[in-house]
Design a protein around this motif. Structure first.
Motif, short mmCIF file in Angstrom:
data_model
loop_
_atom_site.label_atom_id
_atom_site.label_comp_id
_atom_site.label_asym_id
_atom_site.label_seq_id
_atom_site.Cartn_x
_atom_site.Cartn_y
_atom_site.Cartn_z
N SER A 55 46.44 50.60 18.17
CA SER A 55 47.22 49.68 18.46
C SER A 55 48.48 49.92 19.02
CB SER A 55 48.19 49.52 16.62
OG SER A 55 48.43 50.67 16.21
N THR A 57 50.37 50.88 22.56
CA THR A 57 50.16 50.66 23.89
C THR A 57 50.36 51.97 24.84
OG1 THR A 57 52.68 50.52 23.82
CG2 THR A 57 51.39 48.35 23.66
N GLY A 74 43.29 42.46 35.47
CA GLY A 74 43.11 42.98 34.30
C GLY A 74 43.75 44.75 34.59
N THR A 75 43.47 45.33 33.44
CA THR A 75 44.11 46.63 33.34
C THR A 75 42.70 47.60 33.27
OG1 THR A 75 45.88 46.17 32.04
CG2 THR A 75 45.02 48.44 31.92
N LYS A 78 40.06 48.31 30.12
CA LYS A 78 40.44 47.28 28.89
C LYS A 78 39.92 46.07 29.33
CE LYS A 78 44.54 45.35 26.56
NZ LYS A 78 46.09 45.10 26.54
N TRP A 80 39.25 42.24 29.49
CA TRP A 80 40.02 40.83 29.93
C TRP A 80 40.42 40.32 28.65
CZ3 TRP A 80 37.49 38.55 34.97
CH2 TRP A 80 37.62 39.55 36.14
N SER A 81 41.59 39.61 28.65
CA SER A 81 42.09 38.74 27.90
C SER A 81 41.45 37.26 27.98
CB SER A 81 43.68 38.95 27.52
OG SER A 81 44.10 38.47 28.72
N ASP A 82 41.91 36.30 27.35
CA ASP A 82 41.66 35.01 27.77
C ASP A 82 42.43 34.83 28.99
OD1 ASP A 82 39.84 34.52 25.75
OD2 ASP A 82 41.36 33.47 24.52
N SER A 83 43.77 35.06 29.06
CA SER A 83 44.66 34.76 30.09
C SER A 83 44.04 35.31 31.39
CB SER A 83 46.03 35.04 29.95
OG SER A 83 46.21 36.65 29.75
N GLU A 84 43.61 36.44 31.30
CA GLU A 84 42.91 37.32 32.54
C GLU A 84 41.62 36.51 32.95
OE1 GLU A 84 44.81 41.43 31.77
OE2 GLU A 84 42.94 40.94 31.01
N ARG A 85 40.98 36.11 32.05
CA ARG A 85 39.85 35.56 32.25
C ARG A 85 40.05 34.01 33.05
NH1 ARG A 85 35.07 36.65 29.52
NH2 ARG A 85 34.43 34.45 29.26
N GLU A 257 35.94 42.86 33.74
CA GLU A 257 36.13 41.95 32.83
C GLU A 257 35.44 42.77 31.39
OE1 GLU A 257 34.58 39.20 30.00
OE2 GLU A 257 33.35 40.37 30.99
#
Length: 274
Positions: A55, A57, A74-75, A78, A80-85, A257
């Protein structure tokens, strides 16, 4: 390593004792010891195993700091989050026209005496732009052997799409008296226009021809093929090729991704059938 995620007091147990232990706990078995140690929480386990707090960062940054950046979204390290997709999807560019390069050629086949053009679906995010078509022989008979040809399951593999269309334009009619012919020349039209392997949902249609794991592209074709009630297909030719963008775009994007590192590899050059 054996983990059972249940809270318990800290203590040591021998293997034989574990069967009689009815209370809850997290058990870690070390391969070099006959003993089991029971921990009170997964956090304690993570500390023993040298795992940073997921948890945190700062911990994530520490884990990914040494991974070189190989893709602009992306990072590194890590998923991808939905926003990165969504960022990936919005960054895609339209490079060519499905209508001009595929649909217009299919329109010319509608007057063919031996072949018929059938719409078997459309992509829901833009059904007017991306209708799905197949071409089948008009003299369809159950007694004949049946041939299936598919192209463009990976939209960036141009030769499969255009090769299937060329077969329909110049050769297919010659064989319709001997065999039933079904050709789906461009299974993934969004990917064809954008020159991508993935579809618009970042899915690989070629990895989804299994019921319960379908993309829109594969589900539509499976449904249509099932409706033909063919008992046995004599042959299925799936047209593929390798592309330069495998190395420059798709493989780096896939690794980014999934949150993994990208390792450059050898990509054989050529066309092939599956």
């Amino acid at each position: 390593l054996t983990r059972l995620t249940r809270p318990h007091r800290s203590q040591s147990l021998r293997n034989s004792e574990i069967q009689n232990e009815n209370e809850n706990g997290i058990f870690i078995r070390c391969s070099i010891s006959s003993k089991l140690r029971v921990f009170s929480s997964s956090t304690e386990v993570d500390k023993i195993m040298g795992c940073p707090d997921a948890s945190s960062t700062e911990a994530v940054a520490a884990e990914t700091a040494d991974i070189p950046r190989f893709y602009p979204i992306g990072t590194p390290g890590k998923p991808w989050s939905d926003s990165e997709r969504n960022q990936w999807k919005e960054s895609r560019k339209n490079h060519r026209s499905y209508k001009e390069e595929v649909l217009d050629k299919l329109d010319k086949l509608k007057n063919n005496d031996a072949l018929e053009v059938v719409q078997y679906g459309a992509l829901s995010h833009n059904p007017g732009r991306y209708p799905l078509f197949a071409v089948k022989s008009k003299q369809w008979e159950d007694a004949k052997p049946t041939l299936l040809v598919t192209g463009g399951v990976h939209g960036y593999e141009t030769s499969g799409v255009q090769g299937a269309l060329l077969f329909l334009e110049t050769q297919a009619a010659k064989y319709t008296e001997q065999v039933n012919i079904l050709v789906a020349p461009c299974i993934s039209p969004w990917a064809y226009e954008h020159i991508e392997r993935w579809n618009a949902d970042l899915k690989d249609p070629n990895r989804s021809f299994k019921k319960g794991n379908e993309t829109e592209e594969s589900a539509a074709l499976i449904s249509y093929i099932d409706s033909l009630n063919v008992k046995e297909w004599a042959c299925h030719l799936d047209l593929h090729e390798t592309t330069d963008s495998d190395k420059t775009e798709f493989r780096p994007a896939k690794a980014a991704e999934g949150g993994s590192t990208y390792k450059d590899g050898i990509i054989p050059d050529g066309f092939y059938l599956v």
